[in-house]
Enzyme design. Structure first.
Site, PDB file in Angstrom:
ATOM      1  N   ASP A  10       0.818  -1.199   0.000  1.00  0.00           N
ATOM      2  CA  ASP A  10       0.000   0.000   0.000  1.00  0.00           C
ATOM      3  C   ASP A  10       0.864   1.267   0.000  1.00  0.00           C
ATOM      4  OD1 ASP A  10      -2.227   1.549   0.197  1.00  0.00           O
ATOM      5  OD2 ASP A  10      -2.660   1.086   2.295  1.00  0.00           O
ATOM      6  N   GLY A  43      -2.854   4.933  -2.733  1.00  0.00           N
ATOM      7  CA  GLY A  43      -2.288   4.280  -3.904  1.00  0.00           C
ATOM      8  C   GLY A  43      -3.302   3.574  -4.772  1.00  0.00           C
ATOM      9  N   MET A  44      -4.061   2.627  -4.201  1.00  0.00           N
ATOM     10  CA  MET A  44      -5.008   1.849  -5.004  1.00  0.00           C
ATOM     11  C   MET A  44      -6.093   2.760  -5.551  1.00  0.00           C
ATOM     12  SD  MET A  44      -5.158  -1.161  -6.060  1.00  0.00           S
ATOM     13  CE  MET A  44      -4.401  -2.362  -4.975  1.00  0.00           C
TER      14      MET A  44
END
Lengths: 545, 426
Positions: free
Chosen positions: A286, A421-422
């Site tokens: 992550d 991030g995702m």
């Protein structure tokens, strides 16, 4: 003279109030106009004091000036009668200091039982930090008595004070670590200390003074005068905390006390886990994206150094820049941040900091309450890491910045402040993905009206303008004016062509402002007066947008 | 209409804000204005802490900062800063506010303002120093500075001008209500824009909406020959009825609003039932204390003390008459107030932002008097806001689990009182 919108530091009398309000049976009396009484409100509101802040304004009115009356002796008598302090600190304010009255004589005139100290703080030469630090040092010098060391090894903690940044929480964190090490505390000051406690300071085996702003000079004095070794590092982050514990044990060993190191799990809240989750957290997938999130850090000396190092060393984030408003600590900050920051910003002018942020457009701003104004203006992520603070920074839960517990708090704050991030990948892939609101306004306008870029100029097609490039790239030391704040993105803005504008609309609304700013910056640097779809694509390629 | 109430005057050792704080609402009210304070770091720190509760991207107020090197020159040069402000904010008017330090330096403000004033963007001097003015008073100075820009009205222009900064919604209420009663309205002072100031002349009736504007009212009476309405201020059913009836009388109309008043009381009966017999102590600093205390008295509360920074016998005459029998204190001494509070044990204290939390910490129910400067409590529409502002504090404290006199819940909250606080009530 200059135009000032916001201030980083409070006034000298506010600094005096902070010391008085930290200590037991110490009271500050301001020989000042009614208007200067406002500092009381800061304590009553931000610290939510359940008692009256330990300060009283001895009012000086226009009528008093005309008549030559001085109410100070009477006020001092009233204060002694009501709160029975051990010590009253009298201080003038920015206007009354110009009257050049002899406050010593006026104070003597009151005929008080308690100690009275007329503190000569020239508000034109010192502000909150120096006034508080100097007063506290003076008090330690005045009261600390030579005496034998305590039987068992004990430590002093100097620095936590009323309205200190997360001071109560830091103190809990320090106490927890010391307790884990089996160490007892001799005196904490100024937080909760009485004059009698100041007398006992030299009985400690070691003094901990983690803040550059308060307690440093008193700790140094205790070392020089009484041979009490001083530990002046701030344990901000996991590695610095480990080093801090090592150093503390070394200094105590030199003083003749061998302190065994318990297992690290003993420092955790439950006594059976890792003392901080940061080392593992930083290695999780992550957190990969954080290596692409530059941060700008601004604040007091202690926190700027601690946070900048933490972000880079422990979270792996790039440092876009850093700065401090504590000018007398600038050399120390620069030295501490060698290898982290090339061009340390040293200023107490809000507009200059705002300009730097506008120029850098970092992913994360770690600053003060004032940087929240700036981040709002440019639609940037912002977290507060230093005073001056807002009431929202005075939360109830245990949120230290120091120690292992502090490392977790800071990392959480960074994580929840940034775009993740995702989330970012999904946005990049699918664009708005239903996150946008149909009528959402563009870019910077989401938060605030767009900075004033005179429409006359932006409508001029200024192709290949070397002036525009010069203006944007020069930090221009003369730009301390508010005009500079608004014109920071440059007086000449490239024009957006319809095709590029349409493409920009496909960028998610909450990053659109930043993309717009970056592309305009790119266009200016390349001398493009019109941003076409082609320029936008080139910019995206170049900037990795 | 002379009151028998005799205010006690004390030594003024009380807590309060600086008059400069008025900037906080005036810059929002007058939308094309800029407020420049000639002052020091202290003034900037004050504004930051009182107004910094909001996040501003573009504040329309700033401090022209006097630093040590500026102290020697008696007449500072602000021309460059005025130009900066014009470039950045394009105001129609700039108010130049004085503060303590330049007052002590004897800066000649009228001349300073005149030297940078232009017909396009006037720069108006506003006396606001903390040496002479307390919280909310400097609105009076700002409005005085606007008087020369109110166009003269001919003697036969008999209309009302409402005096005091209120928000647009309240202004609409008053315009509508006046229209309903057949009272012609010339406008509001201040208007929302500098360019929209109302005409004022000998036929104008000035109707004060705020109780802290006696200088402006007096100057208008002296310079323009207008009539200043002497009535209750339009707070609460009682005040609002008197205000409109007295205003209508100025226009030769006899209006009976007794039904309207009765209906308004009826609507808030639930709240006045709660206030009846409650002991209320005013220790705030907004200069709104007299009308608020008068309203609570009309609700059936017992006002054990009404302290207020200043009382103007003429401007506040009707309120003073309505407060007969209530203990009134001007320039109160805070230590003495604490003793009186301990003796009288009020059910509710209206104090200021500085003393409220500590008073609550001492076991009393206290609320911010400061709020009344920002609450829409005027006229018929404001009645509910007004009454609930008082009852909310009482109800909330009654609803919370009692802290009792156990200081355990305050322990460690304040470094200088680490063991909690000794209750004023115990």
């Amino acid at each position: 003279m200059r135009l000032a919108y916001w201030m980083y530091e409070g006034t000298a009398h506010h600094g005096v109030g902070r010391i008085a309000n930290s200590m037991r049976n110490v009271h500050a009396v301001f020989h000042a106009p009614q208007g200067d009484d406002y500092v009381n409100a800061i304590f009553a509101m931000l610290d939510r004091t359940p008692n009256f802040p330990a300060m009283t304004t001895s009012v000086v009115s226009g009528t008093d000036l005309a008549r030559g009356t001085i109410r100070l002796p009477d006020t001092l008598r009233q204060v002694e009668e009501r709160v029975h302090p051990d010590l009253i600190v009298v201080v003038a304010s920015c206007s009354t200091i110009l009257l050049q009255e002899n406050l010593e004589i006026a104070a003597q005139h009151a005929g008080l039982q308690c100690d009275v100290m007329v503190y000569d703080a020239n508000p034109y030469r010192m502000q909150e930090i120096v006034a508080a630090e100097s007063l506290f040092t003076d008090l330690v010098k005045r009261y600390a008595q030579p005496q034998p060391r305590t039987e068992r090894p004990t430590v002093n903690i100097l620095g936590p004070a009323s309205l200190g940044f997360h001071a109560r929480h830091d103190l809990i964190s320090l106490r927890r670590m010391l307790k884990t090490l089996g160490l007892e505390i001799n005196v904490v000051a100024p937080w909760g200390a009485s004059i009698a406690d100041l007398r006992r300071l030299p009985a400690a085996w070691l003094t901990i003074a983690p803040y550059r702003e308060l307690g440093l000079r008193a700790a140094t004095y205790l070392e020089e005068q009484f041979g009490v070794p001083a530990l002046l590092d701030a344990p901000i982050g996991v590695q610095p905390t480990l080093r801090w514990i090592e150093r503390l044990r070394e200094l105590l060993a030199q003083a003749g006390a061998e302190i065994p190191m318990p297992p690290l799990t003993a420092f955790s809240l439950d006594g059976m886990s890792a003392p901080s989750a940061v080392p593992w957290f930083a290695r999780t997938a992550d957190m990969d994206s954080f290596s692409g999130k530059p941060a700008f850090v601004f604040g007091d000396a202690t926190h700027v150094v601690g946070i900048t190092r933490f972000l880079r060393d422990e979270l792996g984030m790039p440092i876009a820049g850093a700065g401090t408003y504590v000018k007398h600590q600038a050399d120390w900050v620069r030295e501490q941040l060698t290898g982290y920051v090339d061009d340390l910003l040293v200023t107490d002018e809000f507009q200059t900091v705002a300009n730097r942020i506008a120029e850098l457009r970092p992913e994360l701003v770690c600053g003060t309450q004032m940087e929240r104004h700036t981040a709002r203006r440019y639609d940037l992520n912002c977290m507060v890491i230093s005073p001056p603070t807002h009431i929202e920074n005075h939360l109830l839960a245990y949120r230290p910045f120091l120690g292992f517990d502090g490392a977790d708090v800071i990392a959480d704050e960074v994580y929840t402040t940034c775009t993740l991030g995702m989330e970012k990948h999904l946005i990049d892939l699918f664009g708005d993905a239903g996150l946008d609101l149909p009528e959402k306004r563009e870019g910077v306008a989401v938060a605030e009206p767009a900075p004033v870029a005179p429409p006359v100029e932006s409508s001029k097609p200024l192709a290949e303008s070397p002036v525009a490039v010069a203006v944007t790239s020069a930090p221009a030391p003369s730009q301390t004016s508010p005009a500079a704040v608004t014109s920071a993105p440059a007086p000449v803005d490239p024009v957006w062509a319809a095709d590029a504008e349409a493409m920009l609309k496909k960028v998610p609304f909450f990053v659109r402002g930043r993309v717009r700013g970056n592309v305009e910056k790119y266009a200016r640097q390349r001398g493009h007066a019109v941003i076409t779809a082609e320029v936008l694509l080139a910019a995206k390629e170049e900037l990795g947008a | 209409m002379h009151s028998k109430a005799t205010p006690i005057r004390e030594d003024g050792i009380y807590h309060s804000f600086c008059g400069l704080v008025s900037v906080g609402w005036l810059y929002q009210k007058i939308k094309d204005s800029f407020f420049l304070i000639l002052g020091t770091h202290t003034c900037a720190h004050l504004l930051q802490n009182t107004l910094g509760v909001m996040i501003f991207a573009r504040p329309r107020f700033a401090v022209s900062l006097l630093e040590e090197s500026d102290l020697s020159s008696s007449q500072p040069d602000i021309a460059a800063q005025i130009e900066e402000i014009k470039r950045e904010h394009h105001p129609s008017v700039i108010f130049l506010l004085s503060s303590c330090t330049p007052e002590v330096m004897k800066v000649e403000f009228e001349g300073l303002a005149a030297s940078v004033s232009t017909p396009e963007v006037p720069v108006l001097f506003v006396p606001a120093s903390g040496l002479d003015y307390t919280f909310s008073q400097s609105e009076d100075s700002v409005l005085q500075a606007l008087i020369p820009f109110c166009p003269p009205a001919p003697p036969d222009d008999k209309r009302v001008v409402f005096l005091g900064s209120v928000n647009d919604a309240i202004a609409d209420d008053f315009s509508l209500e006046a229209a309903r009663l057949g009272i012609p309205v010339a406008g509001f002072l201040p208007a929302s824009h500098f360019t929209e100031l109302p005409p004022i002349g000998p036929g104008t009736v000035i109707a004060p909406l705020q109780p802290y504007l006696h200088k402006t009212a007096t100057q208008l009476r002296n310079e323009r020959g207008c009539t200043v309405l002497s009535s209750l201020f339009p707070f609460g059913p009682d005040g609002t009825r008197r205000f409109w009836e007295d205003l209508a009388a100025q226009f030769g109309m006899r209006v009976d609003l007794s039904d309207r008043e009765a209906a308004a009381w009826e609507r808030i009966k639930h709240h006045t039932d709660l206030l009846r017999g409650k002991k209320v102590f005013f220790a705030s600093d907004t200069l709104m204390e007299l009308p608020l205390a008068r309203f609570l008295k009309a609700c059936g509360a017992e006002v054990v003390e009404c302290s207020t920074p200043y009382i103007n016998r003429r401007f506040h005459a009707a309120e003073l008459a309505a407060l007969e029998g209530v203990r009134l204190v001007e320039q109160a001494n805070f230590h003495r107030q604490l003793r009186t509070i301990a003796e009288t044990k009020p059910d509710l204290i209206i104090s200021n932002i500085i003393t409220t939390n500590p008073l609550v910490g001492q076991g009393t129910v206290a609320k911010w008097g400061t709020e009344y400067c920002f609450l829409p409590i005027h006229g018929w529409a404001g009645v509910n806001n007004l009454v609930t502002s008082f009852t909310r504090a009482l109800q909330r404290h009654a609803q919370l689990d009692p802290l009792g006199s156990d200081p355990i819940w305050l322990t460690g909250m304040m470094p200088s009182s680490p063991g909690g606080v000794i209750s004023l009530r115990s």
